[in-house]
Design a protein around this motif. Structure first.
Motif, PDB file in Angstrom:
ATOM      1  N   VAL A   1       0.872  -1.177   0.000  1.00 49.23           N
ATOM      2  CA  VAL A   1       0.000   0.000   0.000  1.00 49.23           C
ATOM      3  C   VAL A   1       0.907   1.225   0.000  1.00 49.23           C
ATOM      4  N   VAL A   2       0.607   2.155  -0.889  1.00 48.54           N
ATOM      5  CA  VAL A   2       1.427   3.358  -1.034  1.00 48.54           C
ATOM      6  C   VAL A   2       0.594   4.579  -0.671  1.00 48.54           C
ATOM      7  N   ASP A   3       1.151   5.413   0.188  1.00 49.97           N
ATOM      8  CA  ASP A   3       0.489   6.653   0.603  1.00 49.97           C
ATOM      9  C   ASP A   3       1.175   7.828  -0.088  1.00 49.97           C
ATOM     10  N   PRO A   4       0.546   8.385  -1.162  1.00 51.45           N
ATOM     11  CA  PRO A   4       1.167   9.515  -1.891  1.00 51.45           C
ATOM     12  C   PRO A   4       1.127  10.831  -1.127  1.00 51.45           C
ATOM     13  N   ARG A   5       0.500  10.838   0.066  1.00 51.18           N
ATOM     14  CA  ARG A   5       0.414  12.040   0.904  1.00 51.18           C
ATOM     15  C   ARG A   5      -0.387  13.151   0.205  1.00 51.18           C
ATOM     16  N   GLY A   6      -1.607  13.273   0.643  1.00 47.93           N
ATOM     17  CA  GLY A   6      -2.481  14.279   0.045  1.00 47.93           C
ATOM     18  C   GLY A   6      -3.375  13.721  -1.041  1.00 47.93           C
ATOM     19  N   LYS A   7      -3.145  12.466  -1.421  1.00 43.96           N
ATOM     20  CA  LYS A   7      -3.963  11.816  -2.439  1.00 43.96           C
ATOM     21  C   LYS A   7      -4.456  10.485  -1.884  1.00 43.96           C
ATOM     22  N   PRO A   8      -5.494   9.876  -2.496  1.00 47.10           N
ATOM     23  CA  PRO A   8      -5.965   8.568  -2.006  1.00 47.10           C
ATOM     24  C   PRO A   8      -4.854   7.521  -2.038  1.00 47.10           C
ATOM     25  N   LEU A   9      -4.967   6.542  -1.155  1.00 51.27           N
ATOM     26  CA  LEU A   9      -4.002   5.450  -1.097  1.00 51.27           C
ATOM     27  C   LEU A   9      -3.974   4.671  -2.414  1.00 51.27           C
ATOM     28  N   HIS A  10      -2.853   4.060  -2.698  1.00 49.71           N
ATOM     29  CA  HIS A  10      -2.679   3.245  -3.894  1.00 49.71           C
ATOM     30  C   HIS A  10      -2.299   1.818  -3.502  1.00 49.71           C
ATOM     31  N   ARG A  11      -2.758   0.867  -4.261  1.00 45.73           N
ATOM     32  CA  ARG A  11      -2.255  -0.498  -4.191  1.00 45.73           C
ATOM     33  C   ARG A  11      -1.304  -0.660  -5.376  1.00 45.73           C
ATOM     34  N   VAL A  12      -0.053  -0.981  -5.107  1.00 49.40           N
ATOM     35  CA  VAL A  12       0.954  -1.101  -6.161  1.00 49.40           C
ATOM     36  C   VAL A  12       1.614  -2.474  -6.076  1.00 49.40           C
ATOM     37  N   ALA A  13       1.789  -3.092  -7.224  1.00 40.48           N
ATOM     38  CA  ALA A  13       2.505  -4.364  -7.302  1.00 40.48           C
ATOM     39  C   ALA A  13       3.486  -4.317  -8.457  1.00 40.48           C
ATOM     40  N   VAL A  14       4.651  -4.889  -8.244  1.00 45.26           N
ATOM     41  CA  VAL A  14       5.668  -5.025  -9.284  1.00 45.26           C
ATOM     42  C   VAL A  14       5.949  -6.514  -9.446  1.00 45.26           C
ATOM     43  N   ILE A  15       5.827  -7.016 -10.678  1.00 44.48           N
ATOM     44  CA  ILE A  15       6.015  -8.446 -10.925  1.00 44.48           C
ATOM     45  C   ILE A  15       7.059  -8.647 -12.011  1.00 44.48           C
ATOM     46  N   TYR A  16       8.042  -9.491 -11.744  1.00 41.08           N
ATOM     47  CA  TYR A  16       9.045  -9.883 -12.723  1.00 41.08           C
ATOM     48  C   TYR A  16       8.604 -11.206 -13.339  1.00 41.08           C
ATOM     49  N   TYR A  17       8.454 -11.183 -14.660  1.00 38.95           N
ATOM     50  CA  TYR A  17       7.968 -12.402 -15.329  1.00 38.95           C
ATOM     51  C   TYR A  17       8.535 -12.485 -16.742  1.00 38.95           C
ATOM     52  N   ASP A  18       9.176 -13.586 -17.035  1.00 37.01           N
ATOM     53  CA  ASP A  18       9.682 -13.881 -18.379  1.00 37.01           C
ATOM     54  C   ASP A  18      10.552 -12.746 -18.918  1.00 37.01           C
ATOM     55  N   GLY A  19      11.429 -12.203 -18.072  1.00 34.85           N
ATOM     56  CA  GLY A  19      12.348 -11.155 -18.502  1.00 34.85           C
ATOM     57  C   GLY A  19      11.725  -9.788 -18.639  1.00 34.85           C
ATOM     58  N   LYS A  20      10.482  -9.629 -18.176  1.00 34.25           N
ATOM     59  CA  LYS A  20       9.784  -8.345 -18.277  1.00 34.25           C
ATOM     60  C   LYS A  20       9.365  -7.871 -16.892  1.00 34.25           C
ATOM     61  N   VAL A  21       9.066  -6.589 -16.793  1.00 35.45           N
ATOM     62  CA  VAL A  21       8.569  -5.997 -15.553  1.00 35.45           C
ATOM     63  C   VAL A  21       7.134  -5.530 -15.782  1.00 35.45           C
ATOM     64  N   PHE A  22       6.229  -5.975 -14.921  1.00 39.01           N
ATOM     65  CA  PHE A  22       4.831  -5.559 -14.993  1.00 39.01           C
ATOM     66  C   PHE A  22       4.484  -4.764 -13.736  1.00 39.01           C
ATOM     67  N   GLU A  23       3.790  -3.650 -13.956  1.00 34.16           N
ATOM     68  CA  GLU A  23       3.332  -2.825 -12.848  1.00 34.16           C
ATOM     69  C   GLU A  23       1.812  -2.859 -12.799  1.00 34.16           C
TER      70      GLU A  23
END
Length: 489
Positions: free
Chosen positions: A376-398
């Motif tokens: 969970v990411v708090d951008p401070r002053g904006k609504p909270l975000h759910r963020v995920a970073v996935i490494y798969y098959d040599g690529k990065v997915f956000e």
């Protein structure tokens, strides 16, 4: 020059006099003969500069839009486009015609002869003459240097706003900005009409019936009518092809006049069979290369990927990202490619990605052949975000999600986490669906009706109307025995 300006400036009247004098000076220095109309137009760049600018913009287009991988179709469009361009007022330009791999109904031209047509528009055309009409319209914009005139007006407005602001303060700068904005508010009706008139000439010069320009507009007006009906149900806006093709009916008197005054040379080529052969097998809707939306599932065969989103969320597959939107737009979750950073763990990647925002409740993600990190990411002053970073098959997915009302974050966060957890390799059972839909050329049999053809179509809704649209028989036409049709499979 500066001394003269200083002498003239005296209060508000002086500002206006400076503005007018500078405008006249810039205008006189920028006048050039238009190669298509023969009139003197205001331009601030040479043809070499125009081509250089178009080449630069074309590189940006390549980054933003995928090009259709079917080289046979690309060559066909290039051949028809260059045939039309060879019979234009600026035949010496080295034109490039490219099919963009999106379902959008659009075409556009860059300065210097770089012209693009979206695959989605081609699905609704039914002859080589209609394709030539679209390309000729865009060539008309190039030959008349419409984009160059826009750019020159913008440059002049910029120069004037800066000079006047220096000598007269912010208020005068605002005045000049208003003037320049009014002059460069986009291709107006006159420019679009002019492009249609030149396009009709180029069609006739190339052996096509200039009335194909009218036929294309009729096809696109039907498509727009259908799209508006669907948009009313979904609450979305309709994106239409620019200019007269979207804003004016085929019976527009001025349009009929500019096209009608161009005589056809002979019978005029139609080329229906050749066109239907060319688009046989062409992707319809999203292509496999861009990923397929199947209900709430996103399938991407080239990347061997499947993600399932919450029930009732709408999926919008865009060139750069996939966006899932909750009912009433209360939340969203987007999937996009990230930049590869060698040596970074997924957690380190996420922390750098969100910068100074506060990160909490982080945890590792482990799946079949992939690993990642979510928090969970708090951008401070904006609504909270759910963020995920996935490494798969040599690529990065956000995967990045948020909500409209932060008080509802926890409820939507549970759904977003479930979607993130569904990330994984494409199952074999979904392989055929991930190929997407395609056009197929078939000959109508005796007794065939669009209702019966629609019953065999993979389209879940509006299949009958859609088949009529792509065959230019909307809203109530029926196929004739022996007629070549496009169906969707």
């Amino acid at each position: 020059m500066v001394r003269w300006v200083l002498k003239v400036v005296s209060g508000w009247r002086g500002v206006v006099r400076v503005f007018a004098a500078l405008w006249v000076l810039v205008w006189l220095q920028g006048c050039a003969v238009n190669p298509a109309t023969g009139d003197r137009d205001f331009v601030l760049m040479s043809e070499a500069d125009e081509i250089s600018m178009g080449r630069k913009y074309s590189q940006e287009i390549r980054k933003q839009y995928p090009f259709y991988a079917d080289q046979r179709l690309q060559r066909y469009v290039q051949t028809i486009g260059r045939k039309v361009a060879a019979n234009s007022h600026r035949s010496a330009l080295e034109y490039q015609f490219t099919v963009i791999d999106t379902p959008d109904i659009n075409a556009f031209a860059l300065p210097g002869g770089f012209i693009y047509i979206h695959r989605g528009l081609m699905a609704y055309l039914n002859s080589e003459a209609e394709l030539a009409a679209v390309l000729a319209h865009e060539v008309g914009h190039v030959t008349a240097r419409h984009s160059v005139q826009q750019q020159s007006m913008a440059m002049a407005g910029n120069i004037l706003s800066q000079v006047v602001a220096v000598y007269a303060g912010g208020a005068a700068g605002d005045l000049s900005n208003i003037a320049s904005t009014a002059l460069v508010s986009g291709y107006g009706r006159d420019h679009e009409l002019e492009a249609d008139g030149f396009g009709a000439q180029y069609l006739a010069n190339s052996g096509y019936d200039p009335q194909a320009m009218i036929e294309v507009i009729e096809v696109l007006k039907n498509q727009e009518t259908f799209a508006q009906l669907r948009a009313q149900e979904s609450g979305q806006q309709v994106a239409s092809y620019h200019g007269l093709f979207s804003t004016h009916p085929a019976n527009d008197e001025r349009l009929q006049g500019v096209v009608g005054q161009v005589p056809a040379l002979g019978n005029g080529r139609v080329g229906r069979d050749d066109y239907l052969k060319a688009v046989d097998g062409m992707a319809f809707g999203n292509s496999a290369a861009q990923g397929i939306v199947d209900g709430r599932h996103f399938l991407h065969k080239p990347m061997n990927l499947k993600v399932t989103f919450p029930e009732g969320w709408k999926l919008q597959n865009q060139p750069e990202q996939l966006v899932a939107i909750a009912p009433e737009e209360k939340a969203f979750l987007l999937l996009q490619m990230g930049e590869i950073k060698n040596g970074y763990t997924p957690a380190e990647y996420l922390h750098e990605r969100v910068g100074k925002s506060r990160v909490r409740q982080g945890f590792d993600i482990e799946g079949k052949s992939y690993r990642g990190y979510s928090a969970v990411v708090d951008p401070r002053g904006k609504p909270l975000h759910r963020v995920a970073v996935i490494y798969y098959d040599g690529k990065v997915f956000e995967l990045i999600g948020s909500v409209k009302n932060e008080r509802e974050f926890d409820a939507f966060d549970r759904s977003m986490q479930v979607a993130i957890a569904s990330f994984g390799p494409l199952p074999k059972v979904d392989s055929a669906k991930a190929d997407g839909l395609h056009l197929k050329r078939v000959r109508a049999k005796s007794g065939d009706r669009y209702a019966s053809l629609a019953s065999r179509s993979p389209l879940s809704r509006y299949a009958e109307a859609q088949l009529r649209l792509i065959n230019d028989q909307y809203p109530d036409g029926e196929p004739a025995p022996g007629q070549w049709l496009k169906v969707i499979y």
